[in-house]
Every structure is written in structure tokens, then in C-alpha cells.
Design a protein around this motif. Structure first.
Motif, PDB file in Angstrom:
ATOM      1  N   ALA A 206     -45.451 -11.226  13.691  1.00 40.37           N
ATOM      2  CA  ALA A 206     -44.081 -11.721  13.558  1.00 40.37           C
ATOM      3  C   ALA A 206     -43.747 -12.602  14.758  1.00 40.37           C
TER       4      ALA A 206
ATOM      5  N   TYR B 108     -40.684 -13.653  17.306  1.00 38.63           N
ATOM      6  CA  TYR B 108     -39.504 -12.950  17.802  1.00 38.63           C
ATOM      7  C   TYR B 108     -38.901 -13.704  18.983  1.00 38.63           C
TER       8      TYR B 108
ATOM      9  N   GLU C  78     -38.756 -12.391  12.943  1.00 32.72           N
ATOM     10  CA  GLU C  78     -38.854 -13.158  11.703  1.00 32.72           C
ATOM     11  C   GLU C  78     -40.299 -13.477  11.354  1.00 32.72           C
TER      12      GLU C  78
ATOM     13  N   ILE D 208     -42.305 -12.167   9.264  1.00 31.46           N
ATOM     14  CA  ILE D 208     -43.024 -10.899   9.323  1.00 31.46           C
ATOM     15  C   ILE D 208     -44.089 -10.859   8.235  1.00 31.46           C
TER      16      ILE D 208
END
Length: 194
Positions: free
Chosen positions: A106, A108, A187, A189
Motif C-alpha cells: 500500500a 501511505y 491507499e 491496497i
């Protein structure tokens, strides 16, 4: 003789348009942000969050209040989690929610409540790879509320983040001071099979 009133009005309009242009160009454009909210939505968020304020004057109460005040100021549509952090699903994703033990990548961004970014995976050009359950408690808990492809905002008290030890970088520099409330956006992910 020049018409100073018309000149002043034109300058004010020009300056207002210029300011709007600068404000609309802000941000990095990489992380999803909550959409702009109208006054009714802002009032609704405030009315829902004010009762969440803590009367306690201990560290936990002050940190909870700081999170709620940040959310009200920024019109974040956050929800309280029973464990003590707050979250906002920015994009739900698809399929099954993440679970402890999932291997995930992910992007971040971590920041303090004043908006100062202390870590961001985007400039490095590579998402973080991790196992759900092996991170700070707020991430381990909140990530189980989102699905692959989704995005989540987490506002967490220090007890569910880096606590009394803070976060020290590889060169010994302090990235996050002790007892600091944090905000994360996670985000893009993706779950990986091992």
C-alpha cells in the motif's frame, strides 16, 4: 480623474481569482482526499462529533479531543472505533476485507495533526510491503475495515501508534516524538499471495 472605486473593485476581483487559483493547485494530487463538503454536511459532521469529545483531562482525553477537533476543522467524516482510533473510509475497495496475516502492499502518508508530513511512500516510488498484524495497532485494526483497492484515513492516539518511545529513524533522528497523535492515509491496497 481616474475612477478609483472601479479600479479597486477590479483589483479585488483579480486578487480573489488569483487566490482561488493558488488554493486549487495545493496538495500533491497523489493521495485521495475527502471531497469538499457543503455547509450542511460540515454542520452534520460537527453535530455528530461534538458529543464524542472527552471530558477527561488526562493524555488519552486530550488526544481524543485533538483528533475530534482536527476532524471538525477539516470536515473529515470520521467514525470512532471501539479501540480508540478514528477512521474514514475514503474508498471501500472490493472483495473481502483485509484480515490479520494478509501480506499487503500500500501507499501511505503519515502526518501530524497540524498537517506536517513525516513519512510518505509516494516520493520513494514504491509502496510499503507488510503483513497485517505486524504494524502499529491502529493500522492492524483499521486495515481490517477496508478491502483491496480501497483507501482509509486513520487518526490515532499515541497509545495505538508509537507511544512513549516515538519513532526513531535509521540514522537516530526522531521522526515521531513520544506521545504524538497521528493521521495516516493508506491507499492503493493490494493483497499478495505467498
Amino acid at each position: 480623474m481616474p475612477n478609483w472605486t472601479a479600479y479597486s473593485q477590479n483589483n479585488c476581483i483579480f486578487l480573489a481569482l488569483l487566490l482561488l487559483g493558488f488554493l486549487s493547485c495545493g496538495g500533491n494530487g497523489d493521495a485521495p482526499e475527502a471531497p469538499a463538503v457543503d455547509e450542511a454536511t460540515r454542520s452534520s459532521i460537527e453535530a455528530r462529533l461534538i458529543p464524542e469529545l472527552s471530558p477527561a483531562e488526562d493524555r488519552a482525553g486530550r488526544q481524543r479531543n485533538a483528533i475530534i477537533n482536527r476532524a471538525i476543522d477539516q470536515a473529515y467524516d470520521i467514525q470512532p472505533a471501539p479501540e480508540g482510533y478514528f477512521y474514514e473510509i475514503l474508498s471501500p475497495g472490493a472483495y473481502n476485507p483485509l484480515a490479520e496475516g494478509d501480506i499487503v502492499t500500500a501507499h501511505y502518508r503519515g502526518q501530524f495533526l497540524d498537517g506536517t508530513v513525516f513519512d510518505d511512500s509516494r516520493p520513494r516510488g514504491e509502496p510499503l510491503r507488510f503483513t497485517v498484524g505486524e504494524l502499529i495497532p491502529a493500522w492492524n485494526l483499521a486495515l481490517q475495515r477496508v478491502q483491496p483497492g480501497g483507501a482509509i484515513r486513520i487518526l490515532t492516539p499515541s497509545a495505538l501508534a508509537y507511544g512513549a518511545g516515538g519513532l526513531v529513524g535509521p540514522r537516530g533522528d526522531t521522526l515521531v516524538p513520544a506521545h504524538t497523535v497521528l493521521e495516516f492515509i493508506i491507499e492503493d491496497i493490494n493483497i499478495h499471495e505467498e
